[in-house]
Design a protein around this motif. Structure first.
Motif, short mmCIF file in Angstrom:
data_model
loop_
_atom_site.label_atom_id
_atom_site.label_comp_id
_atom_site.label_asym_id
_atom_site.label_seq_id
_atom_site.Cartn_x
_atom_site.Cartn_y
_atom_site.Cartn_z
N LEU A 147 0.84 -1.20 0.00
CA LEU A 147 0.00 0.00 0.00
C LEU A 147 0.87 1.25 0.00
N VAL B 36 -10.06 7.56 -1.03
CA VAL B 36 -10.35 6.77 -2.22
C VAL B 36 -11.61 5.96 -2.01
N ASN C 20 -6.40 -2.63 -5.54
CA ASN C 20 -5.61 -1.42 -5.78
C ASN C 20 -4.29 -1.92 -6.35
N THR C 21 -3.96 -1.54 -7.59
CA THR C 21 -2.89 -2.24 -8.30
C THR C 21 -1.77 -1.33 -8.79
N TRP D 4 -7.71 1.77 -8.69
CA TRP D 4 -7.84 2.24 -7.30
C TRP D 4 -9.24 2.01 -6.77
N GLY D 5 -9.34 1.32 -5.62
CA GLY D 5 -10.64 1.02 -5.03
C GLY D 5 -11.52 0.29 -6.02
N TYR D 6 -10.91 -0.58 -6.83
CA TYR D 6 -11.58 -1.17 -7.99
C TYR D 6 -12.31 -2.45 -7.62
#
Length: 498
Positions: A34, A65, A332-333, A338-340
């Motif tokens: 993170l 996010v 989150n990659t 993000w926040g996917y």
């Protein structure tokens, strides 16, 4: 023992040693990821819009996010697709993985120079952990096939675009290329049936030792092999076939038919790859749980499925999860998602190490009457009865019938049987009772005479293949949804009822 198999064992031991370092401290690995993700993206458009410089920990991250699906992230992705740099992740993506969305049409999932190697490493490590645990490595000397999408890529504002499996084909290690089938030319065939026919022609006389792909499409390959060989089992055609690698769907509905086609028991490895990231793989033959890849450039979040549609659902990090609870998986990659919300639901079956099973899709459920039946429940209900009675299922899906011509509403099951039950009514009754035991809300609706017991519609042979072909979704990464909360798929399947 060949040279490759001999060398693979020490290579596998080193890989497992490296995996164990983070596996034994997965929560610590997640905390580090993170921080790395936030630091790497703080100067991107998304990072600036969401005050990444103020984020010190996961609590701060959740404040800045929000959770969103592809539609929610699309304004940023559209900018990336248009060629803009530093939007979701630093620079431009290495690739776009092109996928089909139900509401978004075509989706473009970014793959970065940081995320792409994680896909390759995970696929490699799934095999290496198998070798290390079992000591079986002879299969690396034979031929291997990966049933996948076309490796043909197109350009969009200087970025290569293709199906994930086709993109991955460009990154197969050199030491595997000579063993790998089919040929590049065959892999580029777009029509799935023509492609499978060509693959059969190329492989039927080869020493195939490893076969990999999405189960329903592997079954099509097996059927065509058997037909061309005069009805032989796969184990007779490929005498050294010893390892089956699969992913994309739950294997259990396909297991009986695939094992019957093979003609003997062989080892298998389940994987959980997605365009958004390689999430987990089965690291032991002793249990079916999938090792969550906590050190692969993805920071995971988990939302209890019964809160998913709440305005402010609970968001948990890895260290906060509970066992045997259904969670919606959030990513989150290191490719800039993000926040996917990936749309999948999972359940933890172990914390030491962290292992999961995939239980379904967050949008694939039936709750026309408040029952919220999920994929895991319908699969268990059907297969528990089918296995007891030695009934073989080719494919199935379930939808609500809210306005029947007569009688109470019900769940309508569309099933293509390989081996049909002698008494369909008795079989239906047992499946319904099994579902009532799995889902208390469904039980209450049946008991309260809100619903009548489920009704099974038997479909013609190849019904689902023909349906998928009619939709232009035959083969590749396309899958039939187990559950729908509407009648769109059910209405199309009615034409195939026996």
């Amino acid at each position: 023992m060949g040279l490759k198999s001999a060398l693979s064992k020490p290579f596998a031991a080193i890989a497992v040693w490296q995996i164990n370092k983070w596996k034994n401290n997965a929560v610590g690995a997640q905390n580090k990821i993170l921080k790395k993700l936030i630091e790497a993206a703080k100067e991107t458009a998304f990072g600036k819009d969401h005050s990444f410089t103020k984020i010190k920990n996961y609590t701060d991250f959740k404040k800045q996010v929000s959770v969103r699906d592809y539609e929610g992230l699309k304004p940023y992705i559209d900018r990336v697709v248009a060629g803009e740099e530093d939007v979701l992740w630093k620079g431009k993506p290495l690739y776009f993985a092109k996928t089909s969305g139900t509401t978004s049409g075509v989706k473009y999932i970014p793959l970065s120079k940081e995320s792409m190697p994680e896909h390759i490493k995970a696929a490699r490590n799934a095999i290496l952990t198998y070798i290390n645990e079992t000591g079986k490595a002879d299969f690396v000397n034979g031929k291997m096939i990966f049933l996948q999408g076309s490796p043909t890529l197109t350009l969009k504002h200087g970025i290569n675009v293709g199906r994930l499996s086709g993109i991955v084909a460009h990154h197969v290690p050199a030491y595997l290329q000579k063993n790998r089938l089919p040929s590049y030319e065959t892999n580029c065939i777009e029509d799935w049936e023509q492609k499978v026919d060509a693959i059969v022609d190329e492989t039927i006389k080869e020493d195939m030792t490893l076969i990999s792909g999405i189960p329903p499409w592997v079954q099509m390959y097996f059927d065509k092999l058997s037909e061309k060989s005069g009805g032989k089992k796969i184990a007779e055609i490929f005498k050294n076939f010893s390892l089956f690698i699969y992913g994309g769907v739950n294997f259990e509905p396909y297991r009986a038919k695939i094992e019957q086609s093979i003609g003997k028991k062989i080892d298998s490895i389940e994987t959980y790859p997605a365009s958004e990231g390689f999430i987990a793989y089965q690291d032991s033959q002793k249990d079916k749980g999938l090792l969550l890849l906590a050190n692969a450039g993805i920071f995971y979040e988990f939302i209890p499925t019964d809160e998913y549609y709440n305005e402010n659902p609970t968001r948990l990090s890895l260290g906060e999860i509970k066992l045997d609870t259904n969670y919606a998986l959030i990513l989150n990659t290191n490719a800039g998602l993000w926040g996917y919300s990936i749309g999948d639901t999972i359940k933890f079956v172990s914390k030491n190490p962290y292992k999961i099973i995939v239980t379904g899709r967050i949008k694939h459920f039936i709750s026309a009457f408040g029952e919220h039946v999920i994929g895991e429940e319908v699969e268990h209900a059907l297969l528990s009865v089918a296995n007891d009675e030695r009934i073989e299922i080719t494919e199935f899906t379930v939808a609500p019938q809210v306005s029947p011509k007569e009688g109470l509403p019900y769940h309508e099951w569309f099933i293509e049987f390989s081996t049909a039950p002698k008494d369909l009514i008795a079989f239906s009754k047992k499946v319904d009772e099994a579902l009532q035991k799995k889902n208390i809300y469904y039980f209450d609706l049946i008991e309260g005479s809100i619903l009548q017991p489920l009704i099974i519609r038997t479909l013609q042979k190849d019904a689902f293949v023909n349906y998928m072909k009619s939709e232009g979704k035959l083969g590749g990464q396309n899958k039939v949804p187990r559950l729908s909360n509407d009648r769109k798929l059910a209405d199309e399947l009615e034409k195939y009822i026996v």
